[in-house]
Every structure is written in structure tokens, then in C-alpha cells.
Motif scaffolding. Structure first.
Motif, PDB file in Angstrom:
ATOM      1  N   ILE A  21       0.750  -1.171  -0.058  1.00 39.77           N
ATOM      2  CA  ILE A  21      -0.114   0.154  -0.109  1.00 39.77           C
ATOM      3  C   ILE A  21       0.817   1.105   0.084  1.00 39.77           C
ATOM      4  CG2 ILE A  21      -1.683   1.372   1.318  1.00 39.77           C
ATOM      5  CD1 ILE A  21      -3.105  -1.181   2.403  1.00 39.77           C
ATOM      6  N   LEU A  22       1.916   1.358   0.721  1.00 39.46           N
ATOM      7  CA  LEU A  22       2.931   2.415   0.942  1.00 39.46           C
ATOM      8  C   LEU A  22       4.152   2.323  -0.296  1.00 39.46           C
ATOM      9  CD1 LEU A  22       3.380   2.293   4.523  1.00 39.46           C
ATOM     10  CD2 LEU A  22       1.869   3.506   3.371  1.00 39.46           C
ATOM     11  N   HIS A  23       4.013   1.554  -1.253  1.00 40.56           N
ATOM     12  CA  HIS A  23       4.865   1.409  -2.192  1.00 40.56           C
ATOM     13  C   HIS A  23       6.294   1.211  -1.962  1.00 40.56           C
ATOM     14  CE1 HIS A  23       1.912   3.621  -5.610  1.00 40.56           C
ATOM     15  NE2 HIS A  23       1.611   2.311  -5.264  1.00 40.56           N
ATOM     16  N   GLY A  24       6.205   0.362  -0.823  1.00 38.55           N
ATOM     17  CA  GLY A  24       7.934   0.104  -0.376  1.00 38.55           C
ATOM     18  C   GLY A  24       7.885   0.437   0.985  1.00 38.55           C
ATOM     19  N   GLY A  25       7.254   0.971   1.693  1.00 37.41           N
ATOM     20  CA  GLY A  25       7.459   1.195   3.216  1.00 37.41           C
ATOM     21  C   GLY A  25       7.365   2.626   3.598  1.00 37.41           C
ATOM     22  N   PHE A  26       7.809   2.704   4.831  1.00 33.13           N
ATOM     23  CA  PHE A  26       7.934   4.062   5.372  1.00 33.13           C
ATOM     24  C   PHE A  26       9.113   4.835   4.910  1.00 33.13           C
ATOM     25  CE2 PHE A  26       4.918   1.860   8.150  1.00 33.13           C
ATOM     26  CZ  PHE A  26       3.931   2.628   8.342  1.00 33.13           C
ATOM     27  N   PHE A  27       9.273   6.110   5.375  1.00 32.90           N
ATOM     28  CA  PHE A  27      10.550   6.663   5.166  1.00 32.90           C
ATOM     29  C   PHE A  27      11.331   7.185   6.420  1.00 32.90           C
ATOM     30  CE2 PHE A  27       8.325   8.158   1.312  1.00 32.90           C
ATOM     31  CZ  PHE A  27       9.277   7.766   0.494  1.00 32.90           C
TER      32      PHE A  27
END
Length: 488
Positions: A21-27
Motif C-alpha cells: 500500500i505504501l509502495h515500499g514502506g515508510f521513510f
């Protein structure tokens, strides 16, 4: 003009479905709010992220601001699969900030966070019960300053921060306008069933899958099921020569003009007992090592399918024994549409399935709740086509005999490529089965009716429409038939 701003670094959560959903995770270095009322799983999600980060070699700090002790919280999560006793006190450090907040307010809490992050060299920080910090703020400006200082600290130390809190009554609140992302968790009730739903309301620095997504809490922890409509492949249909896939019934293949179009979806409609499943089993009986098959059913268990195959489709039994066909049985219970699709599509991709039978579209209806079926099923058909799958779906109608039929699951006829109708015709004391092809997208086909019989190899169709015409003429000449026509 040069810049020393470092590029954004992705920090995967490790939570199944959430990173999609987040296109790869958090930052890394970001500040995120995870909000929701009590009981939606915020604490489980926070701990799951922490244990996943610790397993990847990161140092994690978990601060609790709630009255519940750390020991009690760990007792509540220790039976979950992600929990690792060895990580507690090594990769993950639990500290209560309740007393610091109560004694010195937000300044005391901020001092505690700075000290512990530096001492533990933490790259992930979870603050559980952030609503307590809001309650201790002297003013909205005081809380805003606290969040700003926390955000500066997170960026400077490259520490990703998660604030677990209850939804604010005032929206948007000052802290929500300042953070990098907001994930909302809710539980909704549809009639007598409840559903857990996740929505990303804000996410800086990247696109994400918008809208509401389902999630579940099991012994694996939190599992998120992205809405299928947001996950469909961009792969388009392969252009070129139209290929045909044999249905397992030579007479039906002849009516279809050589078989089912490859990558197409076929809906087989009819009342119970007309042979819909048997027709689908014949189709799967043509599977092979080069064309693996999958039966995804809601109502008949694998044992019952094998028993049926012994009597009506020995070719399928052979493919089952060889492992070329697998059966996934999904009990029609309180499941999510996306969870059902995820289970099916994972097997299709893993085994490179090319033939699929979905036996009983009514099973999807039980998982609808208040969600429309058309966008979901359209996305499913598109994804199957992109994966190179030729599919057959069976759908039951309520009418056993009669001049009219109610199409099940309105709106799906436009989505599927081919329609095959099975029905009963009653004449005198006899009941006959007839088959007709209603639609084959972009292809010529034989629309004449055929009489259907059950045989040792499955369904057998009459060579031509002569017997079907005789049956219909006999039915129309029955006493009372003219009266019925007048009423219609």
C-alpha cells in the motif's frame, strides 16, 4: 546551487500488505501517526513493526504512555508469531514514559525520548498512547511545538517515529498537519458482521494505494489485504493470433469454434443440478505440467471433489494425483473479498496456473458486505488475463424450471467474456437438461441448443439441436402451456 539534503530512505514495515500500500514502506526519519479507537490493533501493529525491524538488525525503542505496564503488554503479544523473546532487551527496548509525562509534562517526555534514543542508538521509535501527551499539553501551541521538536529530533537522528493514538475529535489537529503520514484503523459493522479497515490518509514523499483496505489480526499479527482494484497488473492482453483452449468437452469445443479463447473468462450459469461443476471439472481435466490447473471452491470440500471426479471425470482424478491440479477450498465464512483473492492469486502466481475453475460465485457474495462486486470482479478478471489464465466461473440461479431466470450478481455479465447457460425443461413427468451458448466475445459460435446427459466421462452434448427442439415442442404442447404464454 549545491544541496546536502540526503535522499529519502525506505524503511519496510515487514507487515504483509502494508508495504504494498505504501509502495515500499515508510521513510527513514519520518514521523507517522497510527490512529484508531481502542481494540483496532494499534499496539499489535506497533510491536509487529518493532520486531520486524529488530529482526533486520535495527535498534528499536518502544515508549508506553498508557497505564498498562510493559510486562502486561508483552504478555498480551507473546503468543503472536512475530514475538521473539530474545529480542526484548537486545534489539527492542521497552521504556515507560508515563511517570515522566505525569511529572514534567511534554518537556519531560521530550527529554526522555531524546535521552533514550541516543543511548539505545535507536533507528525506530514507537510512542504508544500519544493521546496522553495531547491531554497533558497546556495548549494547542504547546502540543504543536512538542511535535515540531520531535520531528526535528527524528530527522536529525534518522530515527523513524510512530505515534499510536486515538482519533482526534478536532480534524485536522495541529499534530496531524505536521507529521509525514497518517494511517487510520477502524472497525465497521455490516449487519451482523464486523470488518477491520485501514486507510492511509496522508503520506509525504511518495504515492500510495488510496482508499479503504481490509486487514485482519491473527496469530501472525496484522495482515493487510490491499483492495484488488488498486493492485491489478498494467500488463495488457497479448495481441496476435487468437489461441484456443480445449474445454474437455469435444462437442462444446465445436460449438465454441475450436475451444475457449485463451485468457478469457467464462461464466457458466444455471440452477443446481444442471452440471455446472461437472463442466468445470472436465475443463480442469485437460490440465498438464505445462498448463497447471486450480479449482477454487466455496461449497464442496476437496474430498467431495475427488469423489465426484471418480464418477464423472477420471481425467481430472489423474491430474490431481499427478499434482497438475490443486484444490483450494474456501469455507464461505466471514472473509474479506481481497483476502479471498489474495489466497487464490498467490497460488496462481506460485504454480503458474493456466486453467482456473471458480466453483460458486455466490461465495464472493457472502464477503461483499456493503461493497459493490463489479469493480472487484472486473479487477480480478483483468489480473487473471494478465497472468495468462483461462478461467471458468460457475454461478447458480434460483429458478429450477420456468420461462425466466434471474442473473446472479448483477453487473458481472459485462465483465466476463463468454456465457454458457444450463437449464431444466420439464415435459410431462420428465426433466431434461439443455445447454446454450449466449456469448463468446469477438468470436463466432453455434447458438443452437443442445440436450445434455450425464455420462461416465462427464457431460455429453447431443450432436445437433434436433432433440432439444423436440423437447421444447413437447413442452410447449403441454396442457396449460398456451395459458402460460398468454400470461407472459
Amino acid at each position: 546551487m549545491s544541496s546536502d539534503v540526503r535522499p529519502l530512505r525506505r524503511v519496510p514495515s515487514g507487515v504483509k500488505g502494508l508495504d504494498d500500500i505504501l509502495h515500499g514502506g515508510f521513510f527513514g526519519g519520518g514521523l507517522y501517526i497510527v490512529e484508531g479507537p481502542p481494540g483496532v490493533g494499534k499496539t499489535i501493529l506497533g510491536n509487529q513493526i518493532c520486531f520486524n525491524q529488530a529482526a533486520a538488525g535495527s535498534k528499536v525503542l518502544y515508549i508506553t504512555l498508557i497505564a498498562e505496564t510493559v510486562g502486561r503488554m508483552l504478555l498480551n503479544i507473546r503468543d503472536l508469531k512475530f514475538y521473539d523473546e530474545g529480542a526484548v532487551g537486545n534489539g527492542i527496548f521497552y521504556v515507560s514514559g508515563f511517570n515522566a509525562l505525569k511529572k514534567d509534562g511534554l518537556s519531560g517526555l521530550l527529554h526522555l525520548l531524546r535521552r533514550e534514543v541516543a543511548a539505545r542508538k535507536a533507528t525506530t521509535l514507537v510512542v504508544d498512547g500519544f493521546a496522553s501527551a495531547s491531554d497533558h499539553a497546556k495548549s494547542r501551541e504547546d502540543l504543536k511545538l512538542f511535535v515540531q521538536q520531535l520531528q526535528t529530533q527524528a530527522d536529525a537522528s534518522d530515527c523513524t517515529v510512530f505515534l499510536l493514538t486515538n482519533p482526534s475529535e478536532q480534524k485536522p489537529s495541529s499534530e496531524e498537519t505536521m507529521v509525514d503520514g497518517i494511517i487510520n484503523l477502524t472497525t465497521t459493522v455490516h449487519e451482523w458482521r464486523s470488518a477491520r479497515e485501514l486507510c492511509v490518509r496522508k503520506f509525504r514523499g511518495s504515492s500510495y494505494l488510496q482508499g479503504v483496505h481490509s486487514y485482519d489480526i491473527t496469530e501472525d499479527g496484522v495482515t493487510v489485504y490491499p483492495r484488488l482494484e488498486t493492485l491489478v497488473s498494467q500488463t495488457s492482453d497479448i495481441n496476435g493470433e487468437l489461441k484456443r483452449v480445449l474445454s474437455g468437452n469435444p462437442s462444446l469445443d465445436q460449438m465454441l469454434g475450436g475451444g475457449l479463447p485463451a485468457r478469457s473468462s467464462t461464466m457458466v450459469i444455471g440452477p443446481s443440478g444442471t452440471g455446472k461443476t461437472t463442466l468445470g471439472l472436465q475443463f480442469l481435466g485437460q490440465s498438464s505440467a505445462q498448463e497447471p490447473g486450480l479449482l477454487f471452491g466455496f461449497y464442496e470440500t476437496p474430498e467431495r471433489i475427488r469423489t465426484k471426479a471418480k464418477g464423472t471425470c477420471p481425467a481430472l482424478l489423474k491430474q490431481l494425483d499427478a499434482g497438475h491440479v490443486q484444490i483450494l477450498w474456501q469455507a464461505p465464512t466471514d472473509q474479506f473479498l481481497d483476502e479471498i483473492a489474495d489466497r487464490m492469486l498467490r497460488d496462481i502466481k506460485k504454480r503458474k496456473v493456466k486453467r482456473l475453475l471458480i466453483d460458486g460465485l455466490g461465495g464472493f457474495k457472502k464477503a461483499l458486505r456493503s461493497r459493490p462486486i463489479e469493480p472487484f470482479f472486473s479487477a480480478l478478471v483483468h489480473e487473471l488475463r494478465a497472468q495468462g489464465v483461462t478461467s471458468i466461473c460457475t454461478a447458480e440461479v434460483m429458478e429450477i424450471v420456468g420461462p425466466t431466470m434471474t442473473v446472479p450478481l448483477q453487473g458481472l455479465s459485462d465483465v466476463t467474456d463468454n456465457h454458457i447457460l444450463l437449464r431444466f425443461i420439464e415435459t410431462g413427468a420428465s426433466l431434461f437438461r439443455l445447454l446454450s451458448i449466449l456469448k463468446v466475445r469477438d468470436c463466432a459460435f453455434d447458438s443452437d441448443l443442445r440436450e445434455v446427459h450425464f455420462a461416465a466421462g462427464g457431460l455429453e452434448l447431443a450432436e445437433n439441436s434436433a432433440s432439444a427442439k423436440s423437447i421444447l415442442l413437447s413442452a410447449s404442447s403441454e396442457p396449460g402451456a398456451e395459458l402460460t404464454q398468454e400470461k407472459r
